[in-house]
Design a protein around this motif. Structure first.
Motif, PDB file in Angstrom:
ATOM      1  N   UNK A 124     -85.514   7.471  62.566  1.00  0.00           N
ATOM      2  CA  UNK A 124     -85.849   7.157  63.946  1.00  0.00           C
ATOM      3  C   UNK A 124     -84.651   7.350  64.860  1.00  0.00           C
ATOM      4  N   UNK A 125     -83.472   6.997  64.356  1.00  0.00           N
ATOM      5  CA  UNK A 125     -82.277   7.091  65.180  1.00  0.00           C
ATOM      6  C   UNK A 125     -81.649   8.478  65.170  1.00  0.00           C
ATOM      7  N   UNK A 126     -82.144   9.360  64.307  1.00  0.00           N
ATOM      8  CA  UNK A 126     -81.543  10.695  64.217  1.00  0.00           C
ATOM      9  C   UNK A 126     -81.751  11.466  65.507  1.00  0.00           C
ATOM     10  N   UNK A 127     -80.828  12.314  65.812  1.00  0.00           N
ATOM     11  CA  UNK A 127     -80.908  13.163  66.989  1.00  0.00           C
ATOM     12  C   UNK A 127     -81.151  14.607  66.558  1.00  0.00           C
ATOM     13  N   UNK A 128     -81.836  15.419  67.399  1.00  0.00           N
ATOM     14  CA  UNK A 128     -82.080  16.807  67.048  1.00  0.00           C
ATOM     15  C   UNK A 128     -80.785  17.578  66.964  1.00  0.00           C
TER      16      UNK A 128
ATOM     17  N   UNK B 260     -99.602   7.715  68.063  1.00  0.00           N
ATOM     18  CA  UNK B 260    -100.459   6.983  68.994  1.00  0.00           C
ATOM     19  C   UNK B 260     -99.952   7.076  70.430  1.00  0.00           C
ATOM     20  N   UNK B 261     -99.448   8.222  70.768  1.00  0.00           N
ATOM     21  CA  UNK B 261     -99.009   8.480  72.134  1.00  0.00           C
ATOM     22  C   UNK B 261     -97.631   7.975  72.481  1.00  0.00           C
ATOM     23  N   UNK B 262     -96.917   7.407  71.548  1.00  0.00           N
ATOM     24  CA  UNK B 262     -95.594   6.863  71.823  1.00  0.00           C
ATOM     25  C   UNK B 262     -94.529   7.625  71.022  1.00  0.00           C
ATOM     26  N   UNK B 263     -93.391   7.830  71.682  1.00  0.00           N
ATOM     27  CA  UNK B 263     -92.297   8.535  71.019  1.00  0.00           C
ATOM     28  C   UNK B 263     -91.748   7.672  69.877  1.00  0.00           C
ATOM     29  N   UNK B 264     -91.702   8.296  68.702  1.00  0.00           N
ATOM     30  CA  UNK B 264     -91.209   7.594  67.519  1.00  0.00           C
ATOM     31  C   UNK B 264     -89.764   7.962  67.240  1.00  0.00           C
ATOM     32  N   UNK B 265     -89.435   9.242  67.352  1.00  0.00           N
ATOM     33  CA  UNK B 265     -88.091   9.668  66.981  1.00  0.00           C
ATOM     34  C   UNK B 265     -87.770  11.022  67.576  1.00  0.00           C
ATOM     35  N   UNK B 266     -86.473  11.268  67.719  1.00  0.00           N
ATOM     36  CA  UNK B 266     -85.939  12.606  67.975  1.00  0.00           C
ATOM     37  C   UNK B 266     -85.509  13.149  66.621  1.00  0.00           C
ATOM     38  N   UNK B 267     -86.150  14.232  66.202  1.00  0.00           N
ATOM     39  CA  UNK B 267     -85.931  14.699  64.833  1.00  0.00           C
ATOM     40  C   UNK B 267     -85.327  16.095  64.821  1.00  0.00           C
ATOM     41  N   UNK B 268     -84.489  16.386  63.847  1.00  0.00           N
ATOM     42  CA  UNK B 268     -83.947  17.742  63.691  1.00  0.00           C
ATOM     43  C   UNK B 268     -85.025  18.691  63.177  1.00  0.00           C
ATOM     44  N   UNK B 269     -84.809  19.979  63.403  1.00  0.00           N
ATOM     45  CA  UNK B 269     -85.792  20.984  63.015  1.00  0.00           C
ATOM     46  C   UNK B 269     -86.060  20.946  61.513  1.00  0.00           C
ATOM     47  N   UNK B 270     -85.053  20.639  60.734  1.00  0.00           N
ATOM     48  CA  UNK B 270     -85.225  20.644  59.275  1.00  0.00           C
ATOM     49  C   UNK B 270     -86.212  19.585  58.791  1.00  0.00           C
TER      50      UNK B 270
ATOM     51  N   UNK C  81     -83.554  33.430  63.905  1.00  0.00           N
ATOM     52  CA  UNK C  81     -83.252  32.464  62.847  1.00  0.00           C
ATOM     53  C   UNK C  81     -83.969  31.137  63.093  1.00  0.00           C
ATOM     54  N   UNK C  82     -83.976  30.678  64.348  1.00  0.00           N
ATOM     55  CA  UNK C  82     -84.643  29.418  64.669  1.00  0.00           C
ATOM     56  C   UNK C  82     -86.152  29.536  64.494  1.00  0.00           C
ATOM     57  N   UNK C  83     -86.715  30.669  64.915  1.00  0.00           N
ATOM     58  CA  UNK C  83     -88.157  30.865  64.745  1.00  0.00           C
ATOM     59  C   UNK C  83     -88.531  30.943  63.266  1.00  0.00           C
ATOM     60  N   UNK C  84     -87.696  31.568  62.470  1.00  0.00           N
ATOM     61  CA  UNK C  84     -87.964  31.634  61.025  1.00  0.00           C
ATOM     62  C   UNK C  84     -87.900  30.236  60.403  1.00  0.00           C
TER      63      UNK C  84
ATOM     64  N   UNK D 243     -91.071  28.669  61.214  1.00  0.00           N
ATOM     65  CA  UNK D 243     -92.110  29.283  60.403  1.00  0.00           C
ATOM     66  C   UNK D 243     -92.156  28.651  59.020  1.00  0.00           C
ATOM     67  N   UNK D 244     -90.983  28.388  58.454  1.00  0.00           N
ATOM     68  CA  UNK D 244     -90.932  27.759  57.137  1.00  0.00           C
ATOM     69  C   UNK D 244     -91.441  26.321  57.184  1.00  0.00           C
TER      70      UNK D 244
END
Length: 337
Positions: A8-12, A26-36, A59-62, A65-66
């Motif tokens: 939950x505390x992680x940043x992108x 349920x419509x509420x922000x839970x976390x800022x998550x990294x792409x991985x 690279x980011x789009x791939x 995709x994964x």
């Protein structure tokens, strides 16, 4: 519990191209998550990952995709960013292309937004001239009840925002056209105004080509059977279609006004040229009289009428002045001068 709190505390990730990467429940922000980790979050029941990208690299789009199992053709289209507005279905995922527009330095600048929509995720990819979708995210987060509708509501919110941003462009052009019309009616228009009218007509045609295909996209979204699109959202997409039709009507109306203004400016220019031609012809006719008389008396003949009469010069001048004055009066009467 500790692991959950850490997520939950992680940043992108601080990766170029990533504007936002958040997960909602349920419509509420839970976390800022990294792409991985977005793929894992999207597979959790009741969770939706909303990612915003701006001109990402391959690279980011791939990587996305994964995480989400995106189709190769959709990734290729999202990377090139030279697509017509469309909706493609790849298995249980949708790929939507919309054209954006905004006024930059007096011209319409166009961009593209590509939307990947699937179970538990929405990815928006912006290219070119496009307003940030942060206001859309903030508006949705302010109303968790509607945002709890899931990925189809996020898709609707972004499309509605894109279409609504067409109107400021049209209003800016309309205001400029009114100013040019005032110049034309005041007979102070120049060639610059004519070129500007032509540019605006061409830009409006491009705007029409960008906006109108979205009607078909929304029509398909209204129809049942598309994965991830709840039938409850049909009225919302129908509302977007109505907005696009209104934009189309405004564009067509404005193009007609531009056509009339363009024709009026050309007619005004032709009338001005005709007026100048008349004046030149009138002065040429007046100057022809002294030129003709001087030409006759300039010939080297010995026997010429009134050549040795002492009043001949004054009489000839009087005749020239009289005839030129009479011609000037007649041209003024006919409004040639």
């Amino acid at each position: 519990m500790a692991k959950s709190l850490k997520l939950v505390l992680a940043q992108p990730e601080d990766t170029p191209g990533i504007i936002a990467s958040a997960v909602y429940a349920e419509g509420r922000r839970v976390a800022e998550v990294p792409i991985a980790e977005v793929g894992e979050w999207s597979r959790r029941p009741g969770h939706v990952v909303w990612i915003g990208l701006h001109e990402p690299g391959l690279a980011l789009l791939r990587q996305l995709q994964a995480e989400f199992g995106l189709h190769d053709l959709a990734i290729e289209d999202a990377l090139k960013a030279h697509q017509r507005p469309k909706l493609e279905q790849y298995g249980e995922a949708l790929f939507v292309v919309a054209r954006t527009a905004q006024m930059l330095d007096g011209r319409i600048a166009f961009g593209e937004t590509h939307l990947f929509v699937g179970h538990g995720y929405v990815v928006s990819v912006r290219h070119g001239a496009s307003t940030t979708y942060t206001p859309v995210r903030e508006r949705c987060e302010a109303d968790p009840g509607t945002l709890s509708g899931g990925e189809d509501y996020i898709l609707y919110a972004i499309l509605d925002f894109i279409v609504d941003n067409y109107m400021p462009v049209i209003e800016a052009i309309q205001s400029e056209v009114e100013e040019i019309e005032d110049c034309i009616l005041a007979e102070t228009s120049t060639q610059v105004h004519v070129r500007r009218l032509y540019q605006l007509r061409r830009d409006l045609l491009r705007l029409r080509n960008a906006a109108v295909p979205l009607v078909e996209v929304c029509r398909r979204l209204e129809q049942p059977g598309l994965p991830g699109i709840d039938p409850v959202m049909s009225p919302h997409f129908r509302d977007v279609s109505d907005h696009i039709r209104r934009v189309q009507e405004e564009i067509e109306s404005l193009r007609e006004v531009l056509a009339f203004a363009f024709e009026t400016s050309l007619m005004a220019g032709q009338a001005q040229q005709t007026e100048i031609t008349r004046k030149l012809a009138a002065w040429a006719a007046i100057l022809a009289v002294p030129t003709a008389v001087a030409g006759i008396y300039g010939m080297n003949f010995e026997h010429m009428p009134e050549l040795r009469w002492q009043y001949g010069y004054a009489v000839v001048l009087a005749i020239i002045v009289s005839v030129c004055g009479w011609l000037y009066w007649r041209f003024r009467q006919n409004r040639w001068l």
